[in-house]
Design a protein around this motif. Structure first.
Motif, short mmCIF file in Angstrom:
data_model
loop_
_atom_site.label_atom_id
_atom_site.label_comp_id
_atom_site.label_asym_id
_atom_site.label_seq_id
_atom_site.Cartn_x
_atom_site.Cartn_y
_atom_site.Cartn_z
N GLY A 130 2.84 -0.97 23.58
CA GLY A 130 2.75 -1.73 22.34
C GLY A 130 2.45 -0.87 21.12
N TYR A 131 2.14 0.41 21.34
CA TYR A 131 1.82 1.33 20.24
C TYR A 131 2.87 2.44 20.19
N THR A 132 3.47 2.65 19.03
CA THR A 132 4.55 3.62 18.90
C THR A 132 4.35 4.47 17.65
N LEU A 133 4.39 5.78 17.81
CA LEU A 133 4.32 6.67 16.65
C LEU A 133 5.64 6.60 15.88
N VAL A 134 5.52 6.40 14.56
CA VAL A 134 6.72 6.37 13.72
C VAL A 134 6.74 7.54 12.74
N GLN A 135 5.60 8.25 12.63
CA GLN A 135 5.56 9.44 11.77
C GLN A 135 4.42 10.34 12.22
N GLY A 136 4.72 11.63 12.38
CA GLY A 136 3.68 12.60 12.69
C GLY A 136 3.33 12.66 14.16
N LEU A 165 -7.05 1.89 19.77
CA LEU A 165 -6.00 2.16 20.74
C LEU A 165 -4.83 2.82 20.02
N CYS A 166 -4.10 3.66 20.76
CA CYS A 166 -3.02 4.41 20.11
C CYS A 166 -1.90 4.69 21.11
N TRP A 196 0.85 -1.21 0.00
CA TRP A 196 0.00 0.00 0.00
C TRP A 196 0.87 1.25 0.00
N ARG A 197 1.89 1.25 0.85
CA ARG A 197 2.78 2.42 0.94
C ARG A 197 3.44 2.70 -0.41
N MET A 198 3.85 1.65 -1.10
CA MET A 198 4.50 1.82 -2.41
C MET A 198 3.54 2.44 -3.42
N ARG A 199 2.27 2.02 -3.39
CA ARG A 199 1.28 2.58 -4.30
C ARG A 199 1.09 4.08 -4.05
N VAL A 200 0.98 4.43 -2.77
CA VAL A 200 0.78 5.84 -2.42
C VAL A 200 2.05 6.64 -2.73
N GLN A 201 3.19 6.08 -2.40
CA GLN A 201 4.48 6.76 -2.63
C GLN A 201 4.67 7.09 -4.10
N GLN A 202 4.30 6.16 -4.96
CA GLN A 202 4.47 6.34 -6.41
C GLN A 202 3.64 7.49 -6.94
N ALA A 203 2.39 7.56 -6.47
CA ALA A 203 1.45 8.54 -7.04
C ALA A 203 1.39 9.85 -6.26
N ALA A 204 1.61 9.79 -4.95
CA ALA A 204 1.44 10.99 -4.12
C ALA A 204 2.41 10.98 -2.94
N PRO A 205 3.71 11.14 -3.19
CA PRO A 205 4.69 11.08 -2.10
C PRO A 205 4.48 12.15 -1.04
N ASP A 206 4.04 13.34 -1.42
CA ASP A 206 3.82 14.40 -0.45
C ASP A 206 2.67 14.05 0.50
N LEU A 207 1.64 13.40 -0.03
CA LEU A 207 0.50 12.97 0.79
C LEU A 207 0.96 11.94 1.82
N LEU A 208 1.77 11.00 1.41
CA LEU A 208 2.25 9.97 2.32
C LEU A 208 3.00 10.58 3.50
N LEU A 209 3.80 11.60 3.23
CA LEU A 209 4.61 12.23 4.28
C LEU A 209 3.76 13.01 5.28
N ARG A 210 2.56 13.40 4.91
CA ARG A 210 1.69 14.17 5.80
C ARG A 210 0.96 13.28 6.81
N LEU A 211 0.84 12.00 6.54
CA LEU A 211 0.01 11.12 7.36
C LEU A 211 0.66 10.81 8.70
N VAL A 212 -0.17 10.57 9.71
CA VAL A 212 0.32 10.09 11.00
C VAL A 212 0.30 8.57 10.96
N ILE A 213 1.42 7.94 11.31
CA ILE A 213 1.54 6.48 11.23
C ILE A 213 2.11 5.96 12.56
N GLU A 214 1.50 4.88 13.05
CA GLU A 214 2.00 4.24 14.27
C GLU A 214 1.98 2.72 14.10
N THR A 215 2.79 2.04 14.91
CA THR A 215 2.77 0.59 14.97
C THR A 215 1.84 0.17 16.10
#
Length: 206
Positions: free
Chosen positions: A174-180, A168-169, A80-99
């Motif tokens: 067990g939950y860690t922010l990795v972006q945003g 849960l966040c 999924w990340r690769m699909r978004v990265q290819q078409a909209a890299p700036d959008l991907l960088l704006r998102l909040v992502i956690e494990t």
């Protein structure tokens, strides 16, 4: 935990104490907070005694908050990340992502227009030799039998938590922010949101 909960509430998020083991809200009547934010005094009280974790209610109450949940140890997150990265890299960088505690990924954002309820975006059918329960990706699954007598389970790979949902966040164990930052969520246009969902739908196997 209390400090984070207050920050989230002040950022317009409907934050609640969580039962980490059950992955659910630790309040018996939590559904009223699908419609209104808790007060700061309520948050102070809930987290005063060292709540083990916290969760956020998705949907209009939290500013049209939506979360895309990559389950089963995030097997489809990288495609999924690769699909978004290819078409909209700036959008991907704006998102909040956690494990998540099970090795999954949460992708979190707000939308500038109303969102729908929870969605199943990508699934996989797994055929099994019997009806015995199986553990797949850390989750216990109960097979179902079709008309021909074959056993299988339908595995949820990507889902969206929308109106009326919760998750849960971080900083729940067990939950860690990795972006945003959850206190500074991006606000996406309806078109940007649709693009993220379409990228997930394109990975559906069932």
């Amino acid at each position: 935990m209390k400090q984070y909960a207050i920050q989230y509430r002040n950022a317009g998020l409907s934050v609640l104490p969580a039962n980490v083991q059950l992955k659910f809200a630790a309040l018996p009547q939590w559904k009223q907070y699908q419609r209104r934010l808790p007060t700061e005094a309520q948050v102070q009280e809930w987290f005063a005694n060292g709540a083990a974790g916290l969760c956020i209610v998705t949907g209009a109450v939290s500013g049209n908050l939506e979360m895309i949940d990559f389950d089963l140890q995030a097997q489809l997150f990288e495609p999924w990340r690769m699909r978004v990265q290819q078409a909209a890299p700036d959008l991907l960088l704006r998102l909040v992502i956690e494990t998540s505690q099970s090795g999954g990924r949460h992708v979190i954002y707000r939308c500038d227009s109303q969102i729908c309820g929870n969605l199943k975006l990508a699934q996989r059918k797994l055929c099994l030799p019997s009806g015995d329960e199986v553990v797949i990706g850390g989750k216990t699954c109960r097979p179902r039998q079709d008309k021909e007598g074959n056993w299988s389970v339908i595995l949820p790979l990507i889902e969206a938590r929308g109106q009326g949902g919760l998750f849960l966040c971080a900083p729940t164990p067990g939950y860690t922010l990795v972006q945003g930052d959850l206190t500074n969520l991006p606000v996406l246009s309806a078109q940007e949101r649709e693009f993220l969902l379409e990228a997930a739908w394109s990975l559906n196997e069932y």
